[in-house]
Design a protein around this motif. Structure first.
Motif, PDB file in Angstrom:
ATOM      1  N   GLN A  41      24.406 -10.554 -18.972  1.00  0.00           N
ATOM      2  CA  GLN A  41      24.037 -11.186 -17.595  1.00  0.00           C
ATOM      3  C   GLN A  41      23.541 -10.351 -16.504  1.00  0.00           C
ATOM      4  O   GLN A  41      22.944 -10.825 -15.792  1.00  0.00           O
ATOM      5  N   ASP A  65      24.895 -18.180 -10.876  1.00  0.00           N
ATOM      6  CA  ASP A  65      25.702 -19.504 -10.498  1.00  0.00           C
ATOM      7  C   ASP A  65      26.753 -19.116  -9.219  1.00  0.00           C
ATOM      8  O   ASP A  65      27.485 -19.822  -8.742  1.00  0.00           O
ATOM      9  N   CYS A  67      28.298 -16.348  -8.572  1.00  0.00           N
ATOM     10  CA  CYS A  67      29.391 -15.171  -9.096  1.00  0.00           C
ATOM     11  C   CYS A  67      28.987 -14.004  -8.648  1.00  0.00           C
ATOM     12  O   CYS A  67      27.948 -13.373  -8.903  1.00  0.00           O
ATOM     13  N   GLY A  69      30.294  -9.908  -8.486  1.00  0.00           N
ATOM     14  CA  GLY A  69      30.896  -9.083  -9.565  1.00  0.00           C
ATOM     15  C   GLY A  69      30.367  -7.737  -9.677  1.00  0.00           C
ATOM     16  O   GLY A  69      29.462  -7.289  -9.240  1.00  0.00           O
ATOM     17  N   GLN A 101      28.781 -21.933  -2.551  1.00  0.00           N
ATOM     18  CA  GLN A 101      30.017 -21.476  -2.832  1.00  0.00           C
ATOM     19  C   GLN A 101      29.809 -20.218  -3.836  1.00  0.00           C
ATOM     20  O   GLN A 101      28.925 -20.047  -4.698  1.00  0.00           O
ATOM     21  N   GLN A 102      30.796 -19.315  -3.413  1.00  0.00           N
ATOM     22  CA  GLN A 102      30.601 -17.841  -4.240  1.00  0.00           C
ATOM     23  C   GLN A 102      32.014 -17.874  -5.027  1.00  0.00           C
ATOM     24  O   GLN A 102      32.806 -18.251  -4.135  1.00  0.00           O
ATOM     25  N   THR A 103      31.832 -17.248  -5.886  1.00  0.00           N
ATOM     26  CA  THR A 103      33.219 -17.002  -6.947  1.00  0.00           C
ATOM     27  C   THR A 103      33.229 -15.609  -7.348  1.00  0.00           C
ATOM     28  O   THR A 103      32.224 -14.741  -7.142  1.00  0.00           O
ATOM     29  N   LEU A 104      34.193 -14.934  -7.647  1.00  0.00           N
ATOM     30  CA  LEU A 104      34.692 -13.846  -8.049  1.00  0.00           C
ATOM     31  C   LEU A 104      35.725 -13.715  -8.768  1.00  0.00           C
ATOM     32  O   LEU A 104      36.837 -14.428  -8.806  1.00  0.00           O
ATOM     33  N   THR A 105      35.754 -12.524 -10.092  1.00  0.00           N
ATOM     34  CA  THR A 105      37.249 -12.587 -10.446  1.00  0.00           C
ATOM     35  C   THR A 105      37.559 -11.031  -9.864  1.00  0.00           C
ATOM     36  O   THR A 105      36.963 -10.019 -10.067  1.00  0.00           O
ATOM     37  N   TYR A 114      38.964  -9.244  -0.300  1.00  0.00           N
ATOM     38  CA  TYR A 114      38.160 -10.110  -0.570  1.00  0.00           C
ATOM     39  C   TYR A 114      38.629 -11.388   0.452  1.00  0.00           C
ATOM     40  O   TYR A 114      37.774 -12.201   0.888  1.00  0.00           O
ATOM     41  N   ASP A 135      41.020 -15.088  -9.956  1.00  0.00           N
ATOM     42  CA  ASP A 135      39.873 -15.619  -9.637  1.00  0.00           C
ATOM     43  C   ASP A 135      40.104 -16.244  -8.137  1.00  0.00           C
ATOM     44  O   ASP A 135      41.070 -16.711  -7.550  1.00  0.00           O
ATOM     45  N   LEU A 137      37.557 -17.942  -4.689  1.00  0.00           N
ATOM     46  CA  LEU A 137      36.424 -18.650  -4.193  1.00  0.00           C
ATOM     47  C   LEU A 137      36.144 -18.647  -2.813  1.00  0.00           C
ATOM     48  O   LEU A 137      37.173 -18.366  -1.919  1.00  0.00           O
TER      49      LEU A 137
END
Length: 141
Positions: A41, A65, A67, A69, A101-105, A114, A135, A137
């Motif tokens: 990625q 998408d 995300c 990271g 929408q933003q995501t992260l782990t 965060y 996870d 959001l």
């Protein structure tokens, strides 16, 4: 922060700095294996570099998408809001691209960081690369 600036990096041109930072933080400090750290990625991601006087001390990436990271800051530069500057740049770029929408782990120990940026937990704790994660959001208004 003194003269710290965040810019969008070029994966190929800035590869040495991106790799140096992530290797020191994730591989050397946290024991993540190179196979876990480097993935397919990276080539298609938007990368960010935090720099002061042309010295790169932090990085993050944004996937198509939404995300976010690989947020990493060299140990000597932590506590100087470098991570926050990287995250603000990634969030702004995601929104500029219409990613509402933003995501992260997140590593569990960083969840509060965060949360201050508008993310909320959306999973139970799990182990990834031997480290507790969750996870998260964020939804743009």
């Amino acid at each position: 922060m003194s003269n710290i600036e965040v810019r969008i990096a070029d994966w190929h041109k800035d590869n040495a700095d991106l790799r140096r930072i992530r290797e020191r933080v994730f591989i050397d400090e946290q024991g993540v294996t190179p196979e876990q750290e480097w993935d397919s990625q990276d080539a298609g991601a938007i990368h960010f570099l935090a720099e002061e006087d042309d010295f790169a001390m932090g990085t993050a990436r944004l996937l198509p998408d939404g995300c976010i990271g690989r947020v990493s800051v060299l140990k000597e530069w932590r506590g100087l809001n470098v991570g926050e500057a990287l995250m603000q740049a990634a969030i702004a770029e995601a929104e500029r691209r219409g990613l509402q929408q933003q995501t992260l782990t997140a590593q569990v120990h960083a969840a509060r960081f965060y949360e201050r940026l508008g993310f909320r937990a959306v999973s139970d704790e799990f182990i990834e690369a031997g480290i507790p994660h969750i996870d998260m959001l964020r939804t743009s208004e």
